[in-house]
Design a protein around this motif. Structure first.
Motif, PDB file in Angstrom:
ATOM      1  N   SER A  78       0.827  -1.208   0.000  1.00 52.82           N
ATOM      2  CA  SER A  78       0.000   0.000   0.000  1.00 52.82           C
ATOM      3  C   SER A  78       0.866   1.265   0.000  1.00 52.82           C
ATOM      4  N   THR A  79       2.024   1.209   0.644  1.00 53.27           N
ATOM      5  CA  THR A  79       2.953   2.341   0.621  1.00 53.27           C
ATOM      6  C   THR A  79       3.467   2.591  -0.789  1.00 53.27           C
ATOM      7  N   ALA A  80       3.773   1.517  -1.514  1.00 47.86           N
ATOM      8  CA  ALA A  80       4.262   1.652  -2.883  1.00 47.86           C
ATOM      9  C   ALA A  80       3.196   2.251  -3.796  1.00 47.86           C
ATOM     10  N   ILE A  81       1.940   1.881  -3.583  1.00 43.67           N
ATOM     11  CA  ILE A  81       0.857   2.443  -4.391  1.00 43.67           C
ATOM     12  C   ILE A  81       0.679   3.924  -4.070  1.00 43.67           C
ATOM     13  N   ALA A  82       0.663   4.245  -2.784  1.00 45.33           N
ATOM     14  CA  ALA A  82       0.474   5.641  -2.371  1.00 45.33           C
ATOM     15  C   ALA A  82       1.618   6.534  -2.841  1.00 45.33           C
ATOM     16  N   ALA A  83       2.793   5.954  -3.059  1.00 44.71           N
ATOM     17  CA  ALA A  83       3.967   6.732  -3.459  1.00 44.71           C
ATOM     18  C   ALA A  83       4.018   7.017  -4.957  1.00 44.71           C
ATOM     19  N   GLN A  84       3.084   6.483  -5.723  1.00 44.57           N
ATOM     20  CA  GLN A  84       3.105   6.695  -7.178  1.00 44.57           C
ATOM     21  C   GLN A  84       3.004   8.179  -7.502  1.00 44.57           C
ATOM     22  N   LYS A  85       3.799   8.618  -8.443  1.00 42.26           N
ATOM     23  CA  LYS A  85       3.778  10.024  -8.854  1.00 42.26           C
ATOM     24  C   LYS A  85       2.597  10.323  -9.766  1.00 42.26           C
ATOM     25  N   ALA A 100      -6.928  -6.923   0.989  1.00 45.48           N
ATOM     26  CA  ALA A 100      -6.861  -6.317  -0.335  1.00 45.48           C
ATOM     27  C   ALA A 100      -7.415  -4.900  -0.331  1.00 45.48           C
ATOM     28  N   THR A 101      -8.192  -4.564   0.691  1.00 45.62           N
ATOM     29  CA  THR A 101      -8.746  -3.209   0.802  1.00 45.62           C
ATOM     30  C   THR A 101      -7.643  -2.161   0.811  1.00 45.62           C
ATOM     31  N   GLY A 102      -6.512  -2.491   1.405  1.00 43.01           N
ATOM     32  CA  GLY A 102      -5.413  -1.537   1.503  1.00 43.01           C
ATOM     33  C   GLY A 102      -4.938  -1.053   0.149  1.00 43.01           C
ATOM     34  N   MET A 103      -4.958  -1.946  -0.853  1.00 33.78           N
ATOM     35  CA  MET A 103      -4.538  -1.547  -2.192  1.00 33.78           C
ATOM     36  C   MET A 103      -5.453  -0.469  -2.746  1.00 33.78           C
ATOM     37  N   ALA A 104      -6.761  -0.684  -2.603  1.00 33.65           N
ATOM     38  CA  ALA A 104      -7.731   0.278  -3.136  1.00 33.65           C
ATOM     39  C   ALA A 104      -7.687   1.595  -2.375  1.00 33.65           C
ATOM     40  N   LEU A 105      -7.547   1.525  -1.051  1.00 30.11           N
ATOM     41  CA  LEU A 105      -7.483   2.747  -0.248  1.00 30.11           C
ATOM     42  C   LEU A 105      -6.273   3.600  -0.621  1.00 30.11           C
ATOM     43  N   ALA A 106      -5.194   2.950  -1.032  1.00 28.77           N
ATOM     44  CA  ALA A 106      -3.972   3.680  -1.364  1.00 28.77           C
ATOM     45  C   ALA A 106      -4.026   4.323  -2.742  1.00 28.77           C
ATOM     46  N   CYS A 107      -5.004   3.926  -3.564  1.00 24.51           N
ATOM     47  CA  CYS A 107      -5.151   4.521  -4.889  1.00 24.51           C
ATOM     48  C   CYS A 107      -5.794   5.905  -4.789  1.00 24.51           C
ATOM     49  N   HIS A 193       3.262  18.967 -14.285  1.00 25.53           N
ATOM     50  CA  HIS A 193       1.960  19.596 -14.040  1.00 25.53           C
ATOM     51  C   HIS A 193       1.025  18.622 -13.322  1.00 25.53           C
ATOM     52  N   ALA A 194       0.981  17.394 -13.815  1.00 27.37           N
ATOM     53  CA  ALA A 194       0.128  16.379 -13.189  1.00 27.37           C
ATOM     54  C   ALA A 194       0.567  16.102 -11.757  1.00 27.37           C
ATOM     55  N   MET A 195       1.874  16.006 -11.556  1.00 30.41           N
ATOM     56  CA  MET A 195       2.399  15.753 -10.214  1.00 30.41           C
ATOM     57  C   MET A 195       2.080  16.901  -9.272  1.00 30.41           C
ATOM     58  N   ALA A 196       2.154  18.138  -9.773  1.00 26.06           N
ATOM     59  CA  ALA A 196       1.868  19.300  -8.934  1.00 26.06           C
ATOM     60  C   ALA A 196       0.410  19.310  -8.481  1.00 26.06           C
ATOM     61  N   ILE A 197      -0.492  18.987  -9.401  1.00 20.13           N
ATOM     62  CA  ILE A 197      -1.905  18.956  -9.042  1.00 20.13           C
ATOM     63  C   ILE A 197      -2.185  17.842  -8.046  1.00 20.13           C
ATOM     64  N   LYS A 198      -1.567  16.686  -8.260  1.00 22.55           N
ATOM     65  CA  LYS A 198      -1.759  15.584  -7.312  1.00 22.55           C
ATOM     66  C   LYS A 198      -1.267  15.992  -5.922  1.00 22.55           C
ATOM     67  N   ALA A 199      -0.128  16.657  -5.861  1.00 22.83           N
ATOM     68  CA  ALA A 199       0.407  17.109  -4.576  1.00 22.83           C
ATOM     69  C   ALA A 199      -0.519  18.133  -3.912  1.00 22.83           C
ATOM     70  N   MET A 200      -1.106  19.013  -4.702  1.00 26.83           N
ATOM     71  CA  MET A 200      -2.020  20.007  -4.161  1.00 26.83           C
ATOM     72  C   MET A 200      -3.288  19.370  -3.572  1.00 26.83           C
ATOM     73  N   CYS A 201      -3.640  18.207  -4.119  1.00 24.78           N
ATOM     74  CA  CYS A 201      -4.819  17.481  -3.638  1.00 24.78           C
ATOM     75  C   CYS A 201      -4.509  16.621  -2.404  1.00 24.78           C
ATOM     76  N   GLY A 202      -3.275  16.641  -1.968  1.00 23.93           N
ATOM     77  CA  GLY A 202      -2.912  15.867  -0.779  1.00 23.93           C
ATOM     78  C   GLY A 202      -2.119  14.636  -1.070  1.00 23.93           C
ATOM     79  N   GLY A 203      -1.530  14.548  -2.244  1.00 23.51           N
ATOM     80  CA  GLY A 203      -0.678  13.406  -2.583  1.00 23.51           C
ATOM     81  C   GLY A 203      -1.360  12.413  -3.478  1.00 23.51           C
TER      82      GLY A 203
END
Length: 203
Positions: A78-85, A100-107, A193-203
């Motif tokens: 789940s950490t690896a999924i949450a770390a996706q840029k 398996a819920t952890g995978m979906a929560l990390a998306c 640009h995509a990474m910046a918006i994702k970061a602005m949304c909280g990661g």
């Protein structure tokens, strides 16, 4: 049993492919999933799905006696999924259960077919949830509803999950195609640009 395919343009699809066992996860499958997502950290977008009528039944119960229920590999995944840029979407082709819920929560997003169900029976099975799961779930649906699922053992149908905010959209059709269509703007934008918006949304 885990397939990762390059869909082109920076889009990857990761598929859990063990439908004869309801896509239940063995230690080897979890290690492969974690390795896969750690290797995709530069991907522009990743769609995670399963084959058959169940996204994943969670842990392969035959592996419970081997300590899989408390293995750190769940949190590593789940950490690896949450770390996706890039953008990550869980395209839930059916019921999602247990660890398996952890995978979906990390998306970043979760789409589900209409007959999907959601439950996480850690109280019944005697395991603690993955360390990050309660916090991620509570951020989506609130503490009380998180306790309803984790402590009350509630089984949540897709429409209720949508109302809660546990999923973001119900797809009456090809859930993977819908997920990949939602990646289009991210794939055509400049990566920074995509990474910046994702970061602005909280990661």
């Amino acid at each position: 049993m885990i397939r990762s395919t390059d869909q082109g343009g920076g889009l990857w699809r990761v598929t859990i492919d063990r439908p004869e066992k309801a896509n239940s996860l063995t230690a080897e499958m979890l290690e492969t999933l974690a390795d896969t997502f750690e290797g995709l950290v530069e991907a522009r977008a990743v769609v995670l799905t399963g084959t058959g009528r169940v996204f994943s039944a969670g842990m392969d119960l035959a592996a419970a006696s081997e300590g899989l229920g408390t293995s750190p590999v769940w949190e590593r995944l789940s950490t690896a999924i949450a770390a996706q840029k890039g953008l990550t979407i869980a395209a839930l082709n059916g019921t999602l259960a247990g660890g398996a819920t952890g995978m979906a929560l990390a998306c970043d997003l979760r789409l589900a077919v209409p007959d999907a169900r959601f439950f996480y029976p850690v109280m019944k099975l005697g395991f603690l949830p993955q360390p990050s799961d309660p916090g991620r779930m509570a951020a989506l649906i609130g503490p009380a509803r998180t306790k309803l699922i984790l402590m009350g053992g509630a089984r949540i149908p897709a429409q209720e999950a949508l109302t809660f905010g546990l999923i973001d959209r119900i797809v009456d059709g090809d859930v993977v195609a819908e997920a990949e269509a939602l990646c289009a703007d991210t794939l055509t934008a400049a990566p920074d640009h995509a990474m910046a918006i994702k970061a602005m949304c909280g990661g």
